[in-house]
Scaffold this motif. Structure first.
Motif, PDB file in Angstrom:
ATOM      1  N   THR A 170       9.554 -15.443   9.732  1.00  0.00           N
ATOM      2  CA  THR A 170       8.794 -14.910  10.861  1.00  0.00           C
ATOM      3  C   THR A 170       9.610 -14.920  12.141  1.00  0.00           C
ATOM      4  O   THR A 170       9.050 -14.805  13.235  1.00  0.00           O
ATOM      5  N   SER A 171      10.924 -15.058  12.031  1.00  0.00           N
ATOM      6  CA  SER A 171      11.765 -15.132  13.225  1.00  0.00           C
ATOM      7  C   SER A 171      11.813 -13.808  13.981  1.00  0.00           C
ATOM      8  O   SER A 171      12.000 -13.790  15.196  1.00  0.00           O
ATOM      9  N   THR A 172      11.647 -12.702  13.274  1.00  0.00           N
ATOM     10  CA  THR A 172      11.629 -11.382  13.909  1.00  0.00           C
ATOM     11  C   THR A 172      10.229 -10.799  13.825  1.00  0.00           C
ATOM     12  O   THR A 172       9.735 -10.531  12.730  1.00  0.00           O
ATOM     13  N   PRO A 173       9.544 -10.599  14.965  1.00  0.00           N
ATOM     14  CA  PRO A 173       8.178 -10.043  14.924  1.00  0.00           C
ATOM     15  C   PRO A 173       8.152  -8.682  14.251  1.00  0.00           C
ATOM     16  O   PRO A 173       9.072  -7.874  14.416  1.00  0.00           O
ATOM     17  N   GLY A 174       7.107  -8.443  13.479  1.00  0.00           N
ATOM     18  CA  GLY A 174       6.975  -7.180  12.768  1.00  0.00           C
ATOM     19  C   GLY A 174       5.547  -6.683  12.765  1.00  0.00           C
ATOM     20  O   GLY A 174       4.642  -7.341  13.302  1.00  0.00           O
ATOM     21  N   PRO A 175       5.302  -5.520  12.146  1.00  0.00           N
ATOM     22  CA  PRO A 175       3.956  -4.948  12.125  1.00  0.00           C
ATOM     23  C   PRO A 175       2.994  -5.766  11.271  1.00  0.00           C
ATOM     24  O   PRO A 175       3.401  -6.485  10.353  1.00  0.00           O
ATOM     25  N   ALA A 176       1.726  -5.645  11.591  1.00  0.00           N
ATOM     26  CA  ALA A 176       0.672  -6.333  10.841  1.00  0.00           C
ATOM     27  C   ALA A 176      -0.512  -5.391  10.720  1.00  0.00           C
ATOM     28  O   ALA A 176      -0.778  -4.591  11.620  1.00  0.00           O
ATOM     29  N   LEU A 177      -1.215  -5.472   9.596  1.00  0.00           N
ATOM     30  CA  LEU A 177      -2.364  -4.586   9.409  1.00  0.00           C
ATOM     31  C   LEU A 177      -3.465  -5.267   8.610  1.00  0.00           C
ATOM     32  O   LEU A 177      -3.205  -6.145   7.794  1.00  0.00           O
ATOM     33  N   ALA A 178      -4.684  -4.822   8.872  1.00  0.00           N
ATOM     34  CA  ALA A 178      -5.847  -5.237   8.089  1.00  0.00           C
ATOM     35  C   ALA A 178      -6.112  -4.140   7.070  1.00  0.00           C
ATOM     36  O   ALA A 178      -6.281  -2.970   7.438  1.00  0.00           O
ATOM     37  N   LEU A 179      -6.124  -4.490   5.789  1.00  0.00           N
ATOM     38  CA  LEU A 179      -6.320  -3.527   4.702  1.00  0.00           C
ATOM     39  C   LEU A 179      -7.753  -3.614   4.219  1.00  0.00           C
ATOM     40  O   LEU A 179      -8.207  -4.663   3.770  1.00  0.00           O
ATOM     41  N   LEU A 180      -8.497  -2.491   4.310  1.00  0.00           N
ATOM     42  CA  LEU A 180      -9.917  -2.450   3.982  1.00  0.00           C
ATOM     43  C   LEU A 180     -10.133  -1.498   2.809  1.00  0.00           C
ATOM     44  O   LEU A 180     -10.359  -0.297   3.006  1.00  0.00           O
ATOM     45  N   PRO A 181     -10.062  -1.983   1.573  1.00  0.00           N
ATOM     46  CA  PRO A 181     -10.224  -1.103   0.410  1.00  0.00           C
ATOM     47  C   PRO A 181     -11.682  -0.838   0.087  1.00  0.00           C
ATOM     48  O   PRO A 181     -12.588  -1.521   0.594  1.00  0.00           O
ATOM     49  N   ASP A 182     -11.923   0.171  -0.760  1.00  0.00           N
ATOM     50  CA  ASP A 182     -13.247   0.342  -1.341  1.00  0.00           C
ATOM     51  C   ASP A 182     -13.182  -0.152  -2.788  1.00  0.00           C
ATOM     52  O   ASP A 182     -12.140  -0.621  -3.255  1.00  0.00           O
ATOM     53  N   ALA A 183     -14.297  -0.072  -3.507  1.00  0.00           N
ATOM     54  CA  ALA A 183     -14.342  -0.626  -4.869  1.00  0.00           C
ATOM     55  C   ALA A 183     -13.344   0.070  -5.790  1.00  0.00           C
ATOM     56  O   ALA A 183     -12.725  -0.570  -6.649  1.00  0.00           O
ATOM     57  N   GLU A 184     -13.147   1.378  -5.606  1.00  0.00           N
ATOM     58  CA  GLU A 184     -12.260   2.137  -6.488  1.00  0.00           C
ATOM     59  C   GLU A 184     -10.805   1.730  -6.320  1.00  0.00           C
ATOM     60  O   GLU A 184     -10.050   1.647  -7.291  1.00  0.00           O
ATOM     61  N   THR A 185     -10.405   1.458  -5.092  1.00  0.00           N
ATOM     62  CA  THR A 185      -8.995   1.158  -4.831  1.00  0.00           C
ATOM     63  C   THR A 185      -8.731  -0.343  -4.684  1.00  0.00           C
ATOM     64  O   THR A 185      -7.581  -0.735  -4.458  1.00  0.00           O
ATOM     65  N   ALA A 186      -9.753  -1.178  -4.814  1.00  0.00           N
ATOM     66  CA  ALA A 186      -9.578  -2.627  -4.633  1.00  0.00           C
ATOM     67  C   ALA A 186      -8.537  -3.233  -5.574  1.00  0.00           C
ATOM     68  O   ALA A 186      -7.719  -4.053  -5.143  1.00  0.00           O
ATOM     69  N   PRO A 187      -8.517  -2.874  -6.892  1.00  0.00           N
ATOM     70  CA  PRO A 187      -7.503  -3.476  -7.770  1.00  0.00           C
ATOM     71  C   PRO A 187      -6.078  -3.192  -7.320  1.00  0.00           C
ATOM     72  O   PRO A 187      -5.181  -4.013  -7.507  1.00  0.00           O
ATOM     73  N   ALA A 188      -5.855  -2.018  -6.724  1.00  0.00           N
ATOM     74  CA  ALA A 188      -4.512  -1.668  -6.267  1.00  0.00           C
ATOM     75  C   ALA A 188      -4.190  -2.261  -4.909  1.00  0.00           C
ATOM     76  O   ALA A 188      -3.019  -2.293  -4.508  1.00  0.00           O
ATOM     77  N   ALA A 189      -5.196  -2.740  -4.187  1.00  0.00           N
ATOM     78  CA  ALA A 189      -4.962  -3.261  -2.846  1.00  0.00           C
ATOM     79  C   ALA A 189      -4.017  -4.460  -2.873  1.00  0.00           C
ATOM     80  O   ALA A 189      -3.166  -4.611  -1.999  1.00  0.00           O
TER      81      ALA A 189
END
Length: 354
Positions: A170-189
């Motif tokens: 974590t020495s170099t700051p980078g992007p961060a995201l919240a991933l919000l899947p639905d039921a169909e794509t949840a296994p791939a999330a």
């Protein structure tokens, strides 16, 4: 490992200052932990090391694989599975079970994927459950474990658990995201969270919820953004969200209507563009919020064209279609699915260009 026995404190302990009580208490607890560990039989200790071998399914060509079992701190073990020939098989687990020479490792956010191995000297032999099928695994110890790629942490929620995937460095700051899947794509999330975390992206994977309302989604997103802003290594100027399906359209409206939901980018997956949503997408374009649209499946080209029209040609907005991939942006391929052509590199490149 057995839980340490907490020692009885001497009566004089309570007359000490708060600081000295804290130091003495800590020393007593450490002594108890060390005593408990010394009494633990070596056979109940997970076999720390770097293992290499193969995984195969139903006579298909074997895939090279490696397993690293680490002991980063007292009382805690973690594991990392990698498979260069089938990248979507890889994952990191921060909780492992080892009893009677049997090692069990569960993939975070994917209950149907469990690695179960029996220790036979320097060998680990067993199976990798892949939802409804089981692959055979054989690994042999080759030395000390390699350094961690990323770490994962479970965060209990009102409806299921969220999982935080954060790079080890974590020495170099980078992007961060919240991933919000639905039921169909949840296994791939979980696959996507793993792939992005390996590229230095912090991912907070929220539980899949198909039925959403504005107030509930606003609360979930607000909490997720708070967690990301407090995560070591997150660049506060590059925090966004990835939403799937109808949730993406709802999120567009929320971002337009509520200035308190401050995100720096938006990734939408298979997001429809209904007539009632076009104004929200246009407003995001006016506010110069970068949007990346990702579409997979038979209708990918049509849906992507509609989103391109809604977003316009503003620099920073990108819409891509992966018609050969499914709605989860993956392509079925034997032992484990593979990413659609150009993925996940397209997503990582776009994130780094923010």
């Amino acid at each position: 490992m057995p839980n340490p026995v907490v020692p009885r404190l001497p009566r004089s302990f309570h007359h000490l200052s708060a600081a000295r009580r804290g130091l003495l208490g800590l020393a007593l607890l450490l002594t108890a932990c060390q005593s408990g560990q010394s009494e633990t039989d070596a056979a109940t200790t997970p076999p720390v090391g770097h293992y290499e071998g193969s995984i195969s399914l139903n006579g298909q060509p074997a895939v090279r694989a490696a397993l690293d079992i680490r002991h980063p701190r007292v009382g805690h073990y973690e594991a990392e599975l990698t498979a260069p020939g089938a990248g979507t098989l890889g994952f990191v687990a921060d909780t492992i079970s080892f009893r009677d020479n049997v090692l069990r490792i569960k993939r975070p956010a994917r209950a149907g994927q469990v690695l179960t191995l029996t220790m036979e000297g320097d060998f680990l032999r067993g199976t990798l459950a892949l939802d409804s099928s089981k692959a055979q695994a054989l690994l042999v110890k080759r030395g000390s474990p390699t350094p961690s790629t990323y770490r994962v942490e479970e965060l209990p929620q009102a409806k299921g658990s969220a999982w935080l995937f954060a790079p080890a460095d974590t020495s170099t700051p980078g992007p961060a995201l919240a991933l919000l899947p639905d039921a169909e794509t949840a296994p791939a999330a979980a696959i996507w969270a793993d792939a992005l975390a390996r590229e230095g992206v912090i991912v907070l994977l929220l539980p899949a919820v198909d039925s959403v309302t504005g107030p509930a989604e606003k609360a979930r997103l607000a909490q997720a953004l708070k967690i990301l802003h407090g995560t070591a290594g997150a660049d506060s100027a590059t925090i966004g969200t990835w939403a799937v399906g109808a949730r993406a359209a709802l999120l567009a409206h929320l971002l337009v209507d509520d200035a308190s939901l401050r995100v720096n980018f938006l990734i939408v997956q298979n997001a429809p563009v209904a007539p009632t949503d076009r104004a929200a997408w246009r407003e995001l374009r006016t506010r110069k919020l970068p949007v990346l649209g990702l579409y997979g499946g038979a209708a990918a080209n049509q849906l992507a064209a509609a989103m391109r029209q809604a977003l316009g040609g503003r620099r920073g907005n990108t819409v891509r279609a992966y018609r050969a991939a499914g709605p989860d942006l993956l392509v079925a391929d034997g032992l484990s699915p593979r990413f659609g052509a150009g993925l996940p590199a397209d997503v990582v490149e776009w994130l780094r260009s923010r």
